[in-house]
Each structure stands twice: as structure tokens, then as C-alpha cells.
Design a protein around this motif. Structure first.
Motif, PDB file in Angstrom:
ATOM      1  N   GLU A  77      43.409  30.017  55.296  1.00  0.00           N
ATOM      2  CA  GLU A  77      44.313  28.881  55.451  1.00  0.00           C
ATOM      3  C   GLU A  77      43.638  27.559  55.096  1.00  0.00           C
ATOM      4  OE1 GLU A  77      47.556  26.534  56.129  1.00  0.00           O
ATOM      5  OE2 GLU A  77      47.455  28.710  55.869  1.00  0.00           O
ATOM      6  N   ASP A  78      42.359  27.393  55.481  1.00  0.00           N
ATOM      7  CA  ASP A  78      41.670  26.129  55.227  1.00  0.00           C
ATOM      8  C   ASP A  78      40.907  26.106  53.903  1.00  0.00           C
ATOM      9  OD1 ASP A  78      39.530  27.791  55.753  1.00  0.00           O
ATOM     10  OD2 ASP A  78      38.878  26.741  57.566  1.00  0.00           O
ATOM     11  N   GLY A  79      40.941  27.208  53.154  1.00  0.00           N
ATOM     12  CA  GLY A  79      40.273  27.254  51.861  1.00  0.00           C
ATOM     13  C   GLY A  79      38.772  27.415  51.921  1.00  0.00           C
ATOM     14  N   ARG A  80      38.221  27.722  53.085  1.00  0.00           N
ATOM     15  CA  ARG A  80      36.772  27.800  53.222  1.00  0.00           C
ATOM     16  C   ARG A  80      36.215  29.206  53.043  1.00  0.00           C
ATOM     17  NH1 ARG A  80      34.231  23.396  54.394  1.00  0.00           N
ATOM     18  NH2 ARG A  80      32.378  24.548  55.072  1.00  0.00           N
ATOM     19  N   ALA A  81      37.069  30.173  52.749  1.00  0.00           N
ATOM     20  CA  ALA A  81      36.603  31.519  52.400  1.00  0.00           C
ATOM     21  C   ALA A  81      37.577  32.118  51.392  1.00  0.00           C
ATOM     22  CB  ALA A  81      36.493  32.407  53.631  1.00  0.00           C
ATOM     23  N   ILE A  82      37.016  32.699  50.336  1.00  0.00           N
ATOM     24  CA  ILE A  82      37.808  33.285  49.255  1.00  0.00           C
ATOM     25  C   ILE A  82      37.242  34.667  48.959  1.00  0.00           C
ATOM     26  CG2 ILE A  82      38.412  33.094  46.803  1.00  0.00           C
ATOM     27  CD1 ILE A  82      38.189  30.041  47.136  1.00  0.00           C
ATOM     28  N   VAL A  83      38.120  35.645  48.753  1.00  0.00           N
ATOM     29  CA  VAL A  83      37.682  37.004  48.426  1.00  0.00           C
ATOM     30  C   VAL A  83      38.222  37.404  47.064  1.00  0.00           C
ATOM     31  CG1 VAL A  83      37.456  37.723  50.828  1.00  0.00           C
ATOM     32  CG2 VAL A  83      39.655  38.033  49.653  1.00  0.00           C
ATOM     33  N   GLY A  84      37.551  38.388  46.438  1.00  0.00           N
ATOM     34  CA  GLY A  84      37.988  38.810  45.119  1.00  0.00           C
ATOM     35  C   GLY A  84      37.228  40.020  44.624  1.00  0.00           C
ATOM     36  N   PHE A  85      36.988  40.061  43.305  1.00  0.00           N
ATOM     37  CA  PHE A  85      36.388  41.246  42.694  1.00  0.00           C
ATOM     38  C   PHE A  85      35.646  40.851  41.426  1.00  0.00           C
ATOM     39  CE2 PHE A  85      39.828  40.492  39.908  1.00  0.00           C
ATOM     40  CZ  PHE A  85      39.528  41.121  38.702  1.00  0.00           C
ATOM     41  N   GLN A  86      34.795  41.776  40.957  1.00  0.00           N
ATOM     42  CA  GLN A  86      34.207  41.690  39.626  1.00  0.00           C
ATOM     43  C   GLN A  86      34.128  43.099  39.061  1.00  0.00           C
ATOM     44  OE1 GLN A  86      31.397  38.638  38.939  1.00  0.00           O
ATOM     45  NE2 GLN A  86      30.091  39.880  37.604  1.00  0.00           N
ATOM     46  N   ARG A  87      34.553  43.259  37.801  1.00  0.00           N
ATOM     47  CA  ARG A  87      34.533  44.563  37.130  1.00  0.00           C
ATOM     48  C   ARG A  87      33.676  44.461  35.881  1.00  0.00           C
ATOM     49  NH1 ARG A  87      39.626  45.031  35.580  1.00  0.00           N
ATOM     50  NH2 ARG A  87      39.309  44.771  33.341  1.00  0.00           N
ATOM     51  N   GLU A  88      32.812  45.467  35.691  1.00  0.00           N
ATOM     52  CA  GLU A  88      31.886  45.446  34.561  1.00  0.00           C
ATOM     53  C   GLU A  88      31.859  46.805  33.879  1.00  0.00           C
ATOM     54  OE1 GLU A  88      28.151  44.335  36.237  1.00  0.00           O
ATOM     55  OE2 GLU A  88      28.926  42.510  37.152  1.00  0.00           O
ATOM     56  N   GLY A  89      31.630  46.811  32.559  1.00  0.00           N
ATOM     57  CA  GLY A  89      31.459  48.055  31.824  1.00  0.00           C
ATOM     58  C   GLY A  89      32.747  48.608  31.250  1.00  0.00           C
ATOM     59  N   PHE A  90      32.631  49.804  30.635  1.00  0.00           N
ATOM     60  CA  PHE A  90      33.738  50.451  29.941  1.00  0.00           C
ATOM     61  C   PHE A  90      34.144  51.747  30.639  1.00  0.00           C
ATOM     62  CE2 PHE A  90      31.800  48.097  26.397  1.00  0.00           C
ATOM     63  CZ  PHE A  90      32.922  47.513  25.828  1.00  0.00           C
ATOM     64  N   GLY A  91      35.433  52.091  30.552  1.00  0.00           N
ATOM     65  CA  GLY A  91      35.935  53.415  30.899  1.00  0.00           C
ATOM     66  C   GLY A  91      35.399  53.960  32.195  1.00  0.00           C
ATOM     67  N   GLY A  92      34.966  55.242  32.158  1.00  0.00           N
ATOM     68  CA  GLY A  92      34.463  55.895  33.355  1.00  0.00           C
ATOM     69  C   GLY A  92      33.155  55.328  33.855  1.00  0.00           C
ATOM     70  N   GLY A  93      32.493  54.511  33.027  1.00  0.00           N
ATOM     71  CA  GLY A  93      31.244  53.896  33.449  1.00  0.00           C
ATOM     72  C   GLY A  93      31.422  52.540  34.098  1.00  0.00           C
ATOM     73  N   GLN A  94      32.679  52.160  34.349  1.00  0.00           N
ATOM     74  CA  GLN A  94      32.923  50.861  34.959  1.00  0.00           C
ATOM     75  C   GLN A  94      32.328  50.787  36.367  1.00  0.00           C
ATOM     76  OE1 GLN A  94      36.960  48.915  33.986  1.00  0.00           O
ATOM     77  NE2 GLN A  94      37.368  51.107  33.872  1.00  0.00           N
ATOM     78  N   ALA A  95      31.882  49.607  36.716  1.00  0.00           N
ATOM     79  CA  ALA A  95      31.377  49.349  38.059  1.00  0.00           C
ATOM     80  C   ALA A  95      32.137  48.161  38.636  1.00  0.00           C
ATOM     81  CB  ALA A  95      29.878  49.058  38.024  1.00  0.00           C
ATOM     82  N   PHE A  96      32.358  48.193  39.941  1.00  0.00           N
ATOM     83  CA  PHE A  96      33.113  47.148  40.621  1.00  0.00           C
ATOM     84  C   PHE A  96      32.272  46.550  41.745  1.00  0.00           C
ATOM     85  CE2 PHE A  96      36.182  49.888  38.674  1.00  0.00           C
ATOM     86  CZ  PHE A  96      37.279  49.106  38.367  1.00  0.00           C
TER      87      PHE A  96
END
Length: 398
Positions: free
Chosen positions: A255-274
């Protein structure tokens, strides 16, 4: 199902599947598994049918998600104890097997947003019980989608597709005088991203803080961003990548904008890492699992927190999905940070936030039985000892 706890941090893998949303107050997590939609609380997991539960209102009384019918999958709203209401599509027919998909719900549960189909034309929609489903306006010539709605239901975020196929971060504002909706591209013209490529994924209660994913011309203008109504765009960015290519973004905000969550995805196909990500002004952008384990959470090394999908208004409850081994086999998880555990309120048998005559009536109705709901001291018998506990907590819950 596995549970790990450390130094006041609660972590649990709550089901196979995905945890898609957290209620504003953090008491309810919603998601999907092989059986359909589910609701999780500290009391356990409840399956509610449908295809998926996507987002919850302030306290989980209303949930939006998707249902499946012979005419096609449709966005819908679930009322606790009352079942589902289906929205249908924007036109007389959908595209293939889909009529619409739900993405978010307002804090009072009265407005839902998502993607609706009119034939195979994809459009952002707003649904309300009073007005039904209608299409939001568009700037571009192609598709739009509404991914988030502010708690008060007056600001909607998502994307508007340009003629070249790229998504542009879009926000729809309700005009208080006319009741009409106006659209703007919030990243357009910003440094390193003149076309405004990206999308808006999350909002706080009044829409004054929006978060999303930017697709600028460099790492410095890509990844997560925060849009402040008074101050413009704040870059959250990306974690240093371990492999290429890589993308990331912000999915939800407190609510106050002081914490944000999300993701990062790297790599191709079955070798992707999150990697699930976490940002505060103090920590900057960090790997959520590493951050939690530094605080003593004890999340196993073999389990990957892939994406943090949602965070409660006060920042103490986070949910998302992860995996052990390959990312194809997904598990829903929840984290409760210190201070986030609901205060105990023995005697509130009907769950209305206070101990009063209604709860006393329920206890007396169970007198002499072993009803666990009324057996407050858990001795196997509802009797005077339980009545004493109920009276000791008489009044508003803490």
C-alpha cells in the motif's frame, strides 16, 4: 507438502500448482492446481472449483478467476459460500475455447478486470455486478489487456499493443465527472523507452503507485518499474543476469510502495531459470530466496522461488510459485514475515472480528460435544473452561 520455519519467518509449500494472489489483509492466498481453483488460509487448503482462482479482494470474501464451459472458458467471480458468477465474453463468440480471462479484483470485490474476446479480437475489460462486462478504450490498433485494478476500483493497469506487436504500458483512469474511462501510456516518452514498451502489473489501493515491466533500449531502462502519480517513473531494474537472454519485472506492490515483488527469467526453453525478486528502498532489488534465507527462513537449497506474484498491503505476506528441479513441475508457496501472523482471537467462532453474543450462542449450541470449532482449549470437550476463554476475549479482536 513441506513446511519450513526460521527466526519468526513462516514458509510453506501449500500445493502443487500456482499461488496467484493474496488478499489485501494477507489472510487469504488464492491459486490453481490440478483440481482447479483453491483458497489457502492458516487453517488449510480449500478447493473452490473452476479452472483457477486468480485474485482476492480485501479479505477473501470475493475472488476472481476462470471457469470452464462447453461454450468456452470464461472469467468469473466467486463469493465465499455462494459459488461462481460467470462473465462470458465481449462478443457473441470467443476465440477458440476462450471467452475471457480474469486478472484482478477491487478491494470491495465489486469490480473485476481482465482480457475479453470478441471473436479473436482481444480487449481489456471491466466487469461490475451492476453494469456487466464492457470493453475499455484503446489507443493502439490492436489488442489490449487489463492486468490490475486499484483497491478503490478507479485505476486500471495493463497493456495496449502497438502496430508493431510490442506491448505498451497502459493505464485507464475513471473520470469522476463523466464516469467514462480514459487511457494513457505511462512509459511513453521516458528516457530510453520513447515508445513506452512494457506493461502495468500491480497497483496500490488508490492507484497512486503502479508497478510493472519495462522493455527499454538498455538494462538501465528495462525490468521492473514503479510509477508514482506525483513523481513519475522510478526504475527498479534487473538483477545481474547469470545467463542470456533475460527479462524481469515487478508484479505487485504494498500500500505504501515500500516493498515490491516480482520475477526474473533467464535462458532458453527447458534450460530457463527463474528467480523471485524483492525490492525495498533499503535493500534495492534482491533475490527473494537469498534475502529470506539471510533472515533465517531456511528455504531448502533445492527449491527455487521462481516468481513472487503478490504481496499483502502491509508487506508481511508474499505468495508465488516455484519448483524443485525442472520449472515444468510447479508448486505454490507462501511466506509470512514477522508481524504478519494473524493475531489469535479465541472465541471468535463466526469469524466476524469480535467475540460477542453470536459466538456465545455457537458455543452453547456445541455444549457437551467435542466440536473442535468450539473446543477452545482443545481438551476434547466443550464445557465451562471454553466458556471462560470466550468471556476472557469478549469484545473486538486484537
Amino acid at each position: 507438502m513441506a513446511v519450513h520455519a526460521g527466526d519468526g519467518i513462516f514458509f510453506e509449500i501449500i500445493s502443487e500448482g500456482l499461488a496467484n494472489g493474496v488478499s489485501d489483509d494477507g489472510s487469504v492466498v488464492v491459486g490453481e492446481n490440478n483440481s482447479g481453483g483453491f483458497v489457502w488460509t492458516l487453517d488449510g487448503l480449500e478447493e473452490i472449483g473452476g479452472v483457477a482462482a486468480i485474485a482476492a479482494d480485501a479479505d477473501g470474501s470475493f475472488i476472481t478467476g476462470d471457469r470452464s464451459f462447453p461454450s468456452g472458458d470464461t472469467a468469473a467471480r466467486y463469493v465465499a459460500g455462494g459459488g461462481w458468477t460467470e462473465f462470458g465474453g465481449l462478443g457473441s463468440s470467443g476465440c477458440d475455447s476462450s471467452l475471457s480471462s480474469a486478472y484482478d479484483i477491487s478491494s470491495d470485490g465489486q469490480r473485476c478486470v481482465g482480457l475479453g474476446w470478441d471473436g479473436c479480437a482481444a480487449n481489456a475489460f471491466l466487469w461490475s455486478e451492476a453494469e456487466g462486462m464492457f470493453e475499455l478504450p484503446r489507443i493502439g490498433p490492436s489488442a489490449t489487456r487489463a492486468d490490475t485494478i486499484s483497491g478503490d476500483g478507479t485505476i486500471i493497469g495493463g497493456w495496449d499493443q502497438a502496430s508493431n506487436g510490442f506491448r505498451r504500458a497502459a493505464v485507464w483512469f475513471e473520470n469522476a465527472k463523466t464516469g467514462e474511462w480514459d487511457e494513457t501510456l505511462v512509459l511513453e516518452g521516458t528516457f530510453g523507452n520513447p515508445e513506452g514498451y512494457g506493461e502495468v502489473n500491480g497497483s496500490n489501493g488508490d492507484g497512486s503507485i503502479l508497478v510493472g515491466s519495462a522493455d527499454g533500449t538498455s538494462d538501465a531502462t528495462s525490468g521492473g518499474f514503479m510509477y508514482l502519480a506525483d513523481d513519475g517513473v522510478v526504475n527498479i531494474g534487473l538483477l545481474p543476469p547469470e545467463q542470456f537472454p533475460y527479462v524481469g519485472g515487478a508484479l505487485d506492490v504494498t500500500e505504501d510502495g515500500r516493498a515490491i515483488v516480482g520475477f526474473q527469467r533467464e535462458g532458453f526453453g527447458g534450460g530457463q531459470a527463474f528467480r523471485a525478486t524483492y525490492w525495498t528502498p533499503e535493500t534495492g532489488l534482491v533475490d527473494l530466496k537469498e534475502h529470506l534465507n539471510e533472515l533465517g527462513a531456511g528455504i531448502p537449497a533445492e527449491f527455487t522461488l521462481a516468481a513472487a506474484q503478490s504481496i499483502s498491503d502491509d508487506g508481511t505476506v508474499i505468495s508465488g510459485w516455484g519448483y524443485e528441479g525442472l520449472f515444468f513441475f510447479q508448486d505454490a508457496w507462501v511466506v509470512i514475515l514477522p508481524g504478519g501472523e494473524p493475531e489469535p482471537c479465541p472465541g471468535d467462532l463466526n469469524g466476524d472480528g469480535r467475540v460477542d453474543g453470536g459466538d456465545l450462542g455457537l458455543l452453547l449450541a456445541a455444549w457437551g460435544t467435542n466440536d473442535p470449532a468450539a473446543d477452545l482449549n482443545e481438551d476434547g470437550d466443550v464445557n465451562g473452561a471454553d466458556l471462560g476463554l470466550l468471556l476472557a476475549f469478549w469484545g473486538e479482536c486484537p
